[in-house]
Motif scaffolding. Structure first.
Motif, mmCIF file in Angstrom:
data_model
loop_
_atom_site.group_PDB
_atom_site.id
_atom_site.type_symbol
_atom_site.label_atom_id
_atom_site.label_comp_id
_atom_site.label_asym_id
_atom_site.label_seq_id
_atom_site.Cartn_x
_atom_site.Cartn_y
_atom_site.Cartn_z
ATOM 1 N N PHE A 168 0.836 -1.198 0.000
ATOM 2 C CA PHE A 168 0.000 0.000 0.000
ATOM 3 C C PHE A 168 0.876 1.256 0.000
ATOM 4 N N ALA A 192 2.699 1.858 -3.221
ATOM 5 C CA ALA A 192 1.808 2.334 -4.280
ATOM 6 C C ALA A 192 1.375 3.791 -4.083
ATOM 7 N N HIS A 193 1.311 4.253 -2.839
ATOM 8 C CA HIS A 193 0.704 5.561 -2.592
ATOM 9 C C HIS A 193 1.650 6.653 -2.114
ATOM 10 N N THR A 194 2.871 6.294 -1.726
ATOM 11 C CA THR A 194 3.807 7.346 -1.327
ATOM 12 C C THR A 194 4.424 7.957 -2.578
ATOM 13 N N GLN A 195 5.020 9.111 -2.378
ATOM 14 C CA GLN A 195 5.635 9.813 -3.508
ATOM 15 C C GLN A 195 6.902 10.510 -3.028
ATOM 16 N N LEU A 215 3.242 10.874 1.993
ATOM 17 C CA LEU A 215 1.988 10.154 1.800
ATOM 18 C C LEU A 215 0.898 11.201 1.636
ATOM 19 N N HIS A 263 -4.696 9.535 1.285
ATOM 20 C CA HIS A 263 -4.484 8.105 1.565
ATOM 21 C C HIS A 263 -4.204 7.820 3.035
ATOM 22 N N GLU A 320 -7.021 5.727 4.786
ATOM 23 C CA GLU A 320 -7.002 4.308 4.434
ATOM 24 C C GLU A 320 -5.843 3.591 5.121
#
Length: 173
Positions: free
Chosen positions: A87, A90-93, A146, A150, A153
């Motif tokens: 998770f 996929a969602h951190t940047q 993050l 997100h 979630e």
């Protein structure tokens, strides 16, 4: 009989849930709250201004559900660790790391837990939560963002693991 560690896990989680329930039941708008006197009245004024979703409550939630249970929960649920890592991957940047142990795969959970443990967390309002981990002995550093979209979630996934652990402990008693 629960262990002291389990009691600590329960009590910290339940205190956080109390905050959520007080907000859900509009405690800060209640007559009880209005009639309360605080040792430092300015705290009451500031509390009345805060929504539940604020930086402080996010940090408390992460501490309660990520830092406190590390030794008790994480080893019991390796598949959940993998799912949480996926998770986060996929969602951190804007992830940057100089940790040699992050090759070939970044250990997001470890770094985010360390960042929360050492209060190396920052917020860009309405945008992201930034986690920074640093090893002062080696100089290695990690940073990731993050998106706040997100965070809920992520917290929900952590909460599900918490609840499963609590249910399993209760059923074994």
């Amino acid at each position: 009989m629960f262990s002291q560690e389990d009691d600590l896990l329960f009590q910290s989680y339940f205190c956080f849930i109390l905050l959520i329930e007080l907000q859900r039941h509009l405690f800060l708008e209640s007559d009880f709250f209005k009639d309360m006197s605080f040792g430092a009245p300015w705290i009451k004024t500031e509390l009345a201004k805060l929504p539940l979703e604020n930086q402080g409550s996010a940090l408390i939630a992460l501490y309660v559900m990520l830092v406190v249970p590390k030794e008790l929960i994480w080893d019991k649920y390796p598949e959940d660790q993998d799912a949480l890592s996926d998770f986060l991957r996929a969602h951190t940047q804007n992830t940057r790391t100089t940790y040699g142990t992050d090759q070939p795969r970044v250990n997001f959970l470890r770094h985010i837990r360390n960042a929360v443990s050492h209060a190396r967390v920052a917020f860009r309002p309405h945008d992201v939560i930034i986690f920074r981990d640093r090893n002062p002995h080696t100089g290695e550093e990690f940073e990731t963002e993050l998106p706040l979209a997100h965070l809920g979630e992520f917290l929900h996934r952590l909460q599900e693991i918490h609840l499963r652990y609590i249910r399993e402990l209760q059923s074994s008693q």
